[in-house]
Design a protein around this motif. Structure first.
Motif, PDB file in Angstrom:
ATOM      1  N   SER A  41       9.963   9.759  -2.205  1.00  0.00           N
ATOM      2  CA  SER A  41       9.270   9.337  -3.423  1.00  0.00           C
ATOM      3  C   SER A  41      10.259   8.905  -4.504  1.00  0.00           C
ATOM      4  O   SER A  41      10.071   7.892  -5.174  1.00  0.00           O
ATOM      5  N   ARG A  89       3.903   9.734  -6.054  1.00  0.00           N
ATOM      6  CA  ARG A  89       3.470  10.981  -5.403  1.00  0.00           C
ATOM      7  C   ARG A  89       4.683  11.822  -5.011  1.00  0.00           C
ATOM      8  O   ARG A  89       5.803  11.314  -4.966  1.00  0.00           O
ATOM      9  N   TYR A 106       0.827  -1.207   0.000  1.00  0.00           N
ATOM     10  CA  TYR A 106       0.000   0.000   0.000  1.00  0.00           C
ATOM     11  C   TYR A 106       0.864   1.261   0.000  1.00  0.00           C
ATOM     12  O   TYR A 106       0.549   2.254  -0.661  1.00  0.00           O
ATOM     13  N   GLY A 107       1.998   1.203   0.713  1.00  0.00           N
ATOM     14  CA  GLY A 107       2.871   2.363   0.794  1.00  0.00           C
ATOM     15  C   GLY A 107       3.690   2.611  -0.454  1.00  0.00           C
ATOM     16  O   GLY A 107       4.294   3.683  -0.602  1.00  0.00           O
ATOM     17  N   TYR A 150       5.741  12.734  -2.062  1.00  0.00           N
ATOM     18  CA  TYR A 150       5.352  12.335  -0.711  1.00  0.00           C
ATOM     19  C   TYR A 150       5.910  13.269   0.360  1.00  0.00           C
ATOM     20  O   TYR A 150       7.073  13.673   0.323  1.00  0.00           O
ATOM     21  N   PHE A 184       0.037   9.413   2.870  1.00  0.00           N
ATOM     22  CA  PHE A 184      -0.018   8.786   1.552  1.00  0.00           C
ATOM     23  C   PHE A 184      -1.059   9.422   0.642  1.00  0.00           C
ATOM     24  O   PHE A 184      -0.782   9.770  -0.496  1.00  0.00           O
ATOM     25  N   THR A 185      -2.271   9.555   1.133  1.00  0.00           N
ATOM     26  CA  THR A 185      -3.383   9.953   0.258  1.00  0.00           C
ATOM     27  C   THR A 185      -3.415  11.444  -0.042  1.00  0.00           C
ATOM     28  O   THR A 185      -3.916  11.853  -1.093  1.00  0.00           O
ATOM     29  N   GLN A 198       2.763   3.394  -3.196  1.00  0.00           N
ATOM     30  CA  GLN A 198       2.176   4.462  -4.000  1.00  0.00           C
ATOM     31  C   GLN A 198       2.962   5.765  -3.887  1.00  0.00           C
ATOM     32  O   GLN A 198       2.815   6.654  -4.725  1.00  0.00           O
ATOM     33  N   ILE A 199       3.820   5.893  -2.870  1.00  0.00           N
ATOM     34  CA  ILE A 199       4.585   7.132  -2.740  1.00  0.00           C
ATOM     35  C   ILE A 199       5.563   7.311  -3.900  1.00  0.00           C
ATOM     36  O   ILE A 199       6.047   8.422  -4.138  1.00  0.00           O
TER      37      ILE A 199
END
Length: 297
Positions: free
Chosen positions: A264, A37, A30-31, A39, A45-46, A33-34
């Motif tokens: 990131s 992004r 899940y992490g 970050y 995260f979101t 995704q940075i």
């Protein structure tokens, strides 16, 4: 459900393993995704801005890209060429030894280095290869030569890294081949001896074909780590004089991610490494399955 009720005790034993993989293998995905992004630990995260492939493009355009990729591949390919055959050779030689006491002595001597920590190993290397007090340079001076700063010479870094790794892991890696050789039928050797085959002929025509599936499987797994190099040893061996050959992906991401705080960017580099390793693993496995009928799945 009927089968589940009949074997529910066995499923209970599986739960700790499932929990471990869920928490430490799947949830961290899940992490990842940075990598896509910009970050910020304060935004999470979101809420961190989505930048898509910008971090990957930064790495591919970076002047460090080709240097880091070259260093990583050079070390791993050299280790594959020089280091991969050593455990196989050691296992075959030990399999030919009939003196049990000598065999155990050699096994213990070759297994022991594996349990030395990387920190201690690199410390030993710096001590033995020191240009001032190292035993290697003492021998060189004894024969009239000039001291050599081994750890500071870029041209020697790769060989020192690979050879020290072979010394540390060769005995441990040989265990799987020793186990494979134990499954080779003694009847084949007895028949070959009756037919007049020598020791080298039996090794070539019986032992090697017998452990070839194991060799291919280990080769596939090794190829799947072609862009992965352990951080600790690379970082500890690194200094300002050999930086041009010792900077690899793991040390680069550490400096950019944890030291510089560019989380990131470092995550994107690590994700690129994982994707390339995965593609190589799938490709080598498919190639092996086509030509040798041996594969991981």
């Amino acid at each position: 459900m009927k089968n589940f009720r009949a074997t529910k005790t066995l499923y209970l034993f599986v739960i700790p393993g499932l929990v471990y993989y869920a928490l430490f293998k799947y949830w961290p995905i899940y992490g990842s995704q940075i990598a896509f992004r910009d970050y910020s630990p304060f935004l999470g995260f979101t809420k961190s801005p989505w930048v898509g492939l910008e971090n990957f493009e930064r790495f591919f355009r970076s002047p460090d890209f080709f240097l880091i990729l070259k260093n990583t591949l050079l070390i791993n390919v050299t280790n594959l060429i020089l280091g991969f055959p050593f455990p196989i050779i050691l296992a075959i030689l030990l399999n030919q030894v009939r003196n049990k006491a000598f065999k155990k002595l050699v096994q213990t001597a070759t297994y022991a280095p594996y349990f030395i920590s990387v920190v201690v190993l690199v410390g030993m290397m710096y001590t033995m290869l020191s240009p001032y007090s190292g035993v290697v340079n003492a021998v060189i001076r004894f024969f009239g030569g000039d001291p050599v700063h081994f750890m500071g010479k870029p041209g020697m870094y790769v060989m020192i890294y690979v050879l020290s790794g072979i010394w540390q892991t060769c005995g441990w890696s040989a265990i799987v081949y020793i186990a494979a050789l134990a499954s080779v039928s003694p009847d084949l050797h007895e028949s070959a001896i009756v037919d007049g085959a020598g020791r080298l002929q039996r090794i070539w025509h019986i032992d090697l074909p017998g452990i070839m599936p194991t060799i291919i499987t280990m080769l596939i797994l090794t190829a799947g780590q072609l862009l992965t190099i352990g951080f600790e040893k690379s970082y500890l061996m690194q200094n300002s004089m050999n930086l041009g050959v010792s900077e690899v992906i793991s040390t680069y991401t550490y400096k950019r991610g944890l030291v510089d705080g560019d989380f990131s960017y470092a995550s994107a580099v690590e994700m690129m490494q994982s994707v390339v390793n995965f593609v190589i693993l799938i490709s080598v496995n498919k190639f092996s399955k086509r030509f040798s009928d041996t594969s991981l799945w």
